[in-house]
Design a protein around this motif. Structure first.
Motif, PDB file in Angstrom:
ATOM      1  N   PRO A 252      39.777  45.013  45.655  1.00 15.10           N
ATOM      2  CA  PRO A 252      40.958  44.847  45.915  1.00 15.10           C
ATOM      3  C   PRO A 252      41.657  44.048  45.133  1.00 15.10           C
ATOM      4  O   PRO A 252      42.903  43.844  45.103  1.00 15.10           O
ATOM      5  N   TRP A 253      41.010  43.342  44.293  1.00 14.66           N
ATOM      6  CA  TRP A 253      41.448  42.206  43.667  1.00 14.66           C
ATOM      7  C   TRP A 253      41.629  42.492  41.934  1.00 14.66           C
ATOM      8  O   TRP A 253      40.638  42.996  41.517  1.00 14.66           O
ATOM      9  N   ILE A 254      42.853  42.342  41.309  1.00 12.93           N
ATOM     10  CA  ILE A 254      42.932  42.786  39.899  1.00 12.93           C
ATOM     11  C   ILE A 254      43.435  41.409  39.177  1.00 12.93           C
ATOM     12  O   ILE A 254      44.184  40.431  39.674  1.00 12.93           O
ATOM     13  N   VAL A 255      43.076  41.530  37.886  1.00 13.96           N
ATOM     14  CA  VAL A 255      43.528  40.725  36.810  1.00 13.96           C
ATOM     15  C   VAL A 255      44.475  41.129  36.221  1.00 13.96           C
ATOM     16  O   VAL A 255      44.095  42.334  35.694  1.00 13.96           O
ATOM     17  N   VAL A 256      45.894  40.647  35.896  1.00 14.15           N
ATOM     18  CA  VAL A 256      46.877  41.383  35.184  1.00 14.15           C
ATOM     19  C   VAL A 256      47.347  40.510  34.124  1.00 14.15           C
ATOM     20  O   VAL A 256      47.358  39.304  34.246  1.00 14.15           O
ATOM     21  N   ARG A 257      47.353  41.202  32.955  1.00 10.91           N
ATOM     22  CA  ARG A 257      47.792  40.454  31.561  1.00 10.91           C
ATOM     23  C   ARG A 257      49.182  40.568  31.412  1.00 10.91           C
ATOM     24  O   ARG A 257      49.618  41.937  31.360  1.00 10.91           O
ATOM     25  N   GLN A 258      50.299  39.685  31.155  1.00 10.64           N
ATOM     26  CA  GLN A 258      51.642  39.983  30.960  1.00 10.64           C
ATOM     27  C   GLN A 258      51.735  39.371  29.441  1.00 10.64           C
ATOM     28  O   GLN A 258      51.518  38.158  29.092  1.00 10.64           O
ATOM     29  N   ASP A 259      52.186  40.104  28.583  1.00 10.78           N
ATOM     30  CA  ASP A 259      52.427  39.676  27.080  1.00 10.78           C
ATOM     31  C   ASP A 259      53.759  39.145  27.222  1.00 10.78           C
ATOM     32  O   ASP A 259      54.610  39.190  27.995  1.00 10.78           O
TER      33      ASP A 259
ATOM     34  N   ASN B   7      55.433  43.055  29.442  1.00  8.18           N
ATOM     35  CA  ASN B   7      54.746  44.249  29.815  1.00  8.18           C
ATOM     36  C   ASN B   7      53.310  43.686  30.394  1.00  8.18           C
ATOM     37  O   ASN B   7      52.683  42.673  30.010  1.00  8.18           O
ATOM     38  N   ARG B   8      53.215  44.390  31.520  1.00 10.01           N
ATOM     39  CA  ARG B   8      51.993  44.132  32.306  1.00 10.01           C
ATOM     40  C   ARG B   8      50.807  45.001  32.259  1.00 10.01           C
ATOM     41  O   ARG B   8      51.106  46.272  32.427  1.00 10.01           O
ATOM     42  N   TYR B   9      49.633  44.629  32.328  1.00 14.28           N
ATOM     43  CA  TYR B   9      48.397  45.390  31.858  1.00 14.28           C
ATOM     44  C   TYR B   9      47.370  45.161  32.756  1.00 14.28           C
ATOM     45  O   TYR B   9      47.054  43.871  32.898  1.00 14.28           O
ATOM     46  N   ARG B  10      46.798  45.809  33.281  1.00 16.80           N
ATOM     47  CA  ARG B  10      45.503  45.532  34.258  1.00 16.80           C
ATOM     48  C   ARG B  10      44.414  45.539  33.368  1.00 16.80           C
ATOM     49  O   ARG B  10      43.963  46.204  32.679  1.00 16.80           O
ATOM     50  N   VAL B  11      43.861  44.368  33.772  1.00 12.93           N
ATOM     51  CA  VAL B  11      42.628  43.789  32.870  1.00 12.93           C
ATOM     52  C   VAL B  11      41.327  44.459  33.688  1.00 12.93           C
ATOM     53  O   VAL B  11      40.340  45.054  32.936  1.00 12.93           O
TER      54      VAL B  11
ATOM     55  N   HIS C  46      45.392  32.203  23.615  1.00 13.25           N
ATOM     56  CA  HIS C  46      46.349  33.111  23.548  1.00 13.25           C
ATOM     57  C   HIS C  46      47.750  32.728  24.128  1.00 13.25           C
ATOM     58  O   HIS C  46      47.767  32.261  25.363  1.00 13.25           O
ATOM     59  N   LYS C  47      48.831  33.359  23.825  1.00  8.65           N
ATOM     60  CA  LYS C  47      50.007  33.260  24.529  1.00  8.65           C
ATOM     61  C   LYS C  47      50.087  34.159  25.677  1.00  8.65           C
ATOM     62  O   LYS C  47      51.208  34.051  26.211  1.00  8.65           O
ATOM     63  N   GLN C  48      49.272  34.907  26.073  1.00  5.99           N
ATOM     64  CA  GLN C  48      49.289  35.808  27.032  1.00  5.99           C
ATOM     65  C   GLN C  48      49.268  35.257  28.627  1.00  5.99           C
ATOM     66  O   GLN C  48      48.706  34.111  28.585  1.00  5.99           O
ATOM     67  N   LEU C  49      49.605  35.627  29.451  1.00  8.71           N
ATOM     68  CA  LEU C  49      49.824  35.058  31.017  1.00  8.71           C
ATOM     69  C   LEU C  49      48.739  36.066  31.736  1.00  8.71           C
ATOM     70  O   LEU C  49      48.780  37.254  31.764  1.00  8.71           O
ATOM     71  N   TYR C  50      47.700  35.452  32.165  1.00  8.34           N
ATOM     72  CA  TYR C  50      46.824  36.049  33.364  1.00  8.34           C
ATOM     73  C   TYR C  50      47.185  35.735  34.676  1.00  8.34           C
ATOM     74  O   TYR C  50      47.230  34.471  35.110  1.00  8.34           O
ATOM     75  N   SER C  51      47.126  36.632  35.597  1.00  9.33           N
ATOM     76  CA  SER C  51      47.382  36.312  36.956  1.00  9.33           C
ATOM     77  C   SER C  51      46.329  37.195  37.762  1.00  9.33           C
ATOM     78  O   SER C  51      45.886  38.363  37.207  1.00  9.33           O
ATOM     79  N   VAL C  52      46.221  36.790  38.918  1.00  6.52           N
ATOM     80  CA  VAL C  52      45.512  37.503  40.014  1.00  6.52           C
ATOM     81  C   VAL C  52      46.197  37.887  41.029  1.00  6.52           C
ATOM     82  O   VAL C  52      47.075  37.391  41.643  1.00  6.52           O
ATOM     83  N   GLU C  53      45.953  39.400  41.456  1.00  2.00           N
ATOM     84  CA  GLU C  53      46.916  39.860  42.541  1.00  2.00           C
ATOM     85  C   GLU C  53      45.876  40.727  43.543  1.00  2.00           C
ATOM     86  O   GLU C  53      44.720  41.329  42.841  1.00  2.00           O
ATOM     87  N   ARG C  54      46.367  40.976  44.542  1.00  2.00           N
ATOM     88  CA  ARG C  54      45.834  41.722  45.497  1.00  2.00           C
ATOM     89  C   ARG C  54      46.450  43.072  45.470  1.00  2.00           C
ATOM     90  O   ARG C  54      47.606  43.332  45.347  1.00  2.00           O
ATOM     91  N   ILE C  55      45.474  44.224  45.363  1.00  2.00           N
ATOM     92  CA  ILE C  55      46.000  45.424  45.254  1.00  2.00           C
ATOM     93  C   ILE C  55      46.968  45.831  46.544  1.00  2.00           C
ATOM     94  O   ILE C  55      46.726  45.280  47.768  1.00  2.00           O
TER      95      ILE C  55
END
Length: 59
Positions: free
Chosen positions: A9-16, A20-24, A45-54
């Motif tokens: 249920p947990w995803i890591v998302v990269r935002q450029d 733009n957001r991409y599931r890692v 890197h200049k990317q932002l990584y976040s953790v979200e629950r599906i």
């Protein structure tokens, strides 16, 4: 072993830089997902990584 029924249920998302957001990846626990996000974030890197629950809505 087939883990097709695994609950991840947990995803890591990269935002450029353009927003733009991409599931890692998907993970079983928040701690596991956070470890991955921290590792990727630490690469400088200049990317932002976040953790979200599906199913969680973000604004």
């Amino acid at each position: 072993m087939n883990d097709g029924g695994a609950v991840l249920p947990w995803i890591v998302v990269r935002q450029d830089d353009n927003g733009n957001r991409y599931r890692v990846g998907r993970y079983a626990t928040r701690d596991e997902a956070q470890q991955i996000a921290d590792t990727l974030d630490g690469r400088g890197h200049k990317q932002l990584y976040s953790v979200e629950r599906i199913g969680q809505t973000t604004h």
